[in-house]
Design an enzyme around this catalytic site. Structure first.
Site, PDB file in Angstrom:
ATOM      1  N   LYS A 134       0.833  -1.207   0.000  1.00 46.17           N
ATOM      2  CA  LYS A 134       0.000   0.000   0.000  1.00 46.17           C
ATOM      3  C   LYS A 134       0.868   1.257   0.000  1.00 46.17           C
ATOM      4  O   LYS A 134       0.599   2.206  -0.746  1.00 46.17           O
ATOM      5  CB  LYS A 134      -0.909   0.007   1.240  1.00 46.17           C
ATOM      6  CG  LYS A 134      -1.809   1.234   1.319  1.00 46.17           C
ATOM      7  CD  LYS A 134      -2.496   1.386   2.657  1.00 46.17           C
ATOM      8  CE  LYS A 134      -1.587   2.037   3.665  1.00 46.17           C
ATOM      9  NZ  LYS A 134      -2.291   2.481   4.889  1.00 46.17           N
ATOM     10  N   ARG A 181      -3.689  10.852   4.791  1.00 45.85           N
ATOM     11  CA  ARG A 181      -2.495  11.686   4.654  1.00 45.85           C
ATOM     12  C   ARG A 181      -1.830  11.562   3.286  1.00 45.85           C
ATOM     13  O   ARG A 181      -1.324  12.538   2.742  1.00 45.85           O
ATOM     14  CB  ARG A 181      -1.457  11.290   5.705  1.00 45.85           C
ATOM     15  CG  ARG A 181      -1.754  11.688   7.111  1.00 45.85           C
ATOM     16  CD  ARG A 181      -0.588  11.317   8.003  1.00 45.85           C
ATOM     17  NE  ARG A 181       0.655  11.890   7.502  1.00 45.85           N
ATOM     18  CZ  ARG A 181       1.075  13.120   7.771  1.00 45.85           C
ATOM     19  NH1 ARG A 181       0.347  13.906   8.522  1.00 45.85           N
ATOM     20  NH2 ARG A 181       2.214  13.560   7.266  1.00 45.85           N
ATOM     21  N   CYS A 202      -3.063  12.477  12.894  1.00 46.86           N
ATOM     22  CA  CYS A 202      -2.702  11.077  12.705  1.00 46.86           C
ATOM     23  C   CYS A 202      -2.697  10.368  14.050  1.00 46.86           C
ATOM     24  O   CYS A 202      -2.218  10.914  15.040  1.00 46.86           O
ATOM     25  CB  CYS A 202      -1.317  10.987  12.063  1.00 46.86           C
ATOM     26  SG  CYS A 202      -0.830   9.298  11.696  1.00 46.86           S
ATOM     27  N   PRO A 224       4.525  16.026  10.688  1.00 42.02           N
ATOM     28  CA  PRO A 224       4.397  17.280   9.940  1.00 42.02           C
ATOM     29  C   PRO A 224       4.938  17.171   8.515  1.00 42.02           C
ATOM     30  O   PRO A 224       5.738  16.291   8.204  1.00 42.02           O
ATOM     31  CB  PRO A 224       5.220  18.276  10.764  1.00 42.02           C
ATOM     32  CG  PRO A 224       6.200  17.425  11.500  1.00 42.02           C
ATOM     33  CD  PRO A 224       5.504  16.131  11.780  1.00 42.02           C
ATOM     34  N   ASP A 263       6.408  19.817   6.939  1.00 42.51           N
ATOM     35  CA  ASP A 263       7.282  20.973   6.664  1.00 42.51           C
ATOM     36  C   ASP A 263       8.498  20.589   5.835  1.00 42.51           C
ATOM     37  O   ASP A 263       8.980  21.390   5.021  1.00 42.51           O
ATOM     38  CB  ASP A 263       7.702  21.668   7.968  1.00 42.51           C
ATOM     39  CG  ASP A 263       8.400  20.741   8.955  1.00 42.51           C
ATOM     40  OD1 ASP A 263       8.064  19.546   8.957  1.00 42.51           O
ATOM     41  OD2 ASP A 263       9.263  21.210   9.713  1.00 42.51           O
TER      42      ASP A 263
END
Length: 338
Positions: free
Chosen positions: A9, A81, A105, A111, A113
């Site tokens: 996946k 996500r 999550c 994050p 960033d």
């Protein structure tokens, strides 16, 4: 007996996002038929990708001849996500994109960033407004030298997806080495990309003007394979895990062998054997980025160690909040101290 392993996946989702880079059809075989991969297919359709993936089939055909939208809305991205990974391909192919920041999550803060800093290094202008990332590189992305402050699979994959159509060479240092990154690179190279060094901490990408299509077999899911291996070890069985690759599961195989499990490589996969009359030996484990012990197999291995003869220590180094299974094992009679 024997049990087959599905396509990965974590690889399939990034390969689906890669279809946005290709002007010709990208055909994926051994596609895992999961809610997440189906959801990603729906998002791609909303962006203008033609998707042919009959229900229950393991072959998915995606054709992004014309991208009709560059907006991935909150209602879609918040549910998973991985859908955030359409940002890089849209930015590289079209020059602009508006993508919602992903939702929370269950396994801690993850994050994005590092993803955005990589795109800025390639010359993108990025603004975050009302929970959306608005990115633009109207003259195209430029090659850059990017050093990740820590190893991130998601940031490595996303930067690769953007860099393949950038002008010039991009170098990714402290890159993740997971097999799924190699799978993505092999597929992109088959479409005309020029990526080298995958599987090592330094990846080089020479940008090209466009990508064509290809047919690609999704790599076997090493977490599913590892779970089956642990299950066979726990039950004292003799099981051939079809499609499992020793090179992807080295850390797990070492731990299983230390515990007293026999692991044999065969042409079709890995054979797992254990004498059910003998107790397992305790093994200490620390989760690490690949090629270390995978965090996604930590819970399964903890369950296995619950029936070992002695005390094991398991340390989680990747995600906080990843011992939520321990109280449930304790309810079944396990002796676990967190």
């Amino acid at each position: 007996g024997k049990i087959p392993v599905s396509g990965a996946k974590n690889s399939a989702l990034k390969l689906q996002a890669a279809s946005l880079l290709c002007e010709e059809p990208l055909v994926l075989t051994s596609m895992p038929n999961l809610a997440d991969t189906r959801f990603m297919a729906d998002l791609l359709k909303s962006l203008g990708v033609e998707v042919e993936w009959p229900k229950g089939e393991a072959l998915c055909r995606m054709h992004a001849a014309n991208i009709s939208s560059t907006i991935a809305p909150y209602d879609l991205v918040r549910k998973m996500r991985a859908t955030f990974n359409v940002l890089g391909p849209l930015l590289a192919r079209v020059g602009h994109a508006t993508v919602s920041l992903p939702g929370g999550c269950a396994i801690g803060a993850r994050p994005v960033d590092l993803h955005l800093k990589a795109f800025e290094a390639m010359g993108a202008d990025i603004v975050i407004e009302e929970g959306y990332v608005k990115a633009a590189a109207l003259r195209g992305l430029k090659g850059a030298h990017i050093v990740f402050p820590f190893v991130s699979v998601g940031a490595t994959e996303h930067a690769m997806l953007a860099a393949v159509l950038a002008h010039g060479e991009t170098i990714l240092e402290n890159a993740a080495c997971e097999p799924e990154i190699g799978d993505l690179a092999i597929c992109l190279n088959a479409c005309g990309a020029r990526i080298s060094g995958y599987g090592t901490p330094t990846i080089r990408i020479e940008g090209v003007a466009k990508l064509t299509g290809t047919r690609h077999d999704v790599i076997a899911d090493r977490i599913e394979a590892g779970t089956f291996c642990i299950a066979a070890a726990a039950t004292g069985g003799n099981v051939l895990v079809e499609g499992a690759r020793a090179e992807d599961l080295g850390a797990l195989i070492d731990c299983l062998q230390q515990a007293g499990v026999t692991v044999e490589t065969e042409t079709k996969g890995l054979r797992i054997k254990r004498d059910p009359t003998k107790r397992l030996k305790p093994v200490d484990v620390q989760t690490q980025p690949h090629p270390g012990f995978p965090t996604d197999l930590q819970a399964q291995f903890m369950a296995l160690m619950c029936i070992a003869d002695g005390t094991s220590t398991i340390r989680e180094n990747i995600f906080e909040n990843r011992f939520m299974h321990a109280p449930e094992l304790s309810r079944l009679g396990a002796n676990i101290t967190v």
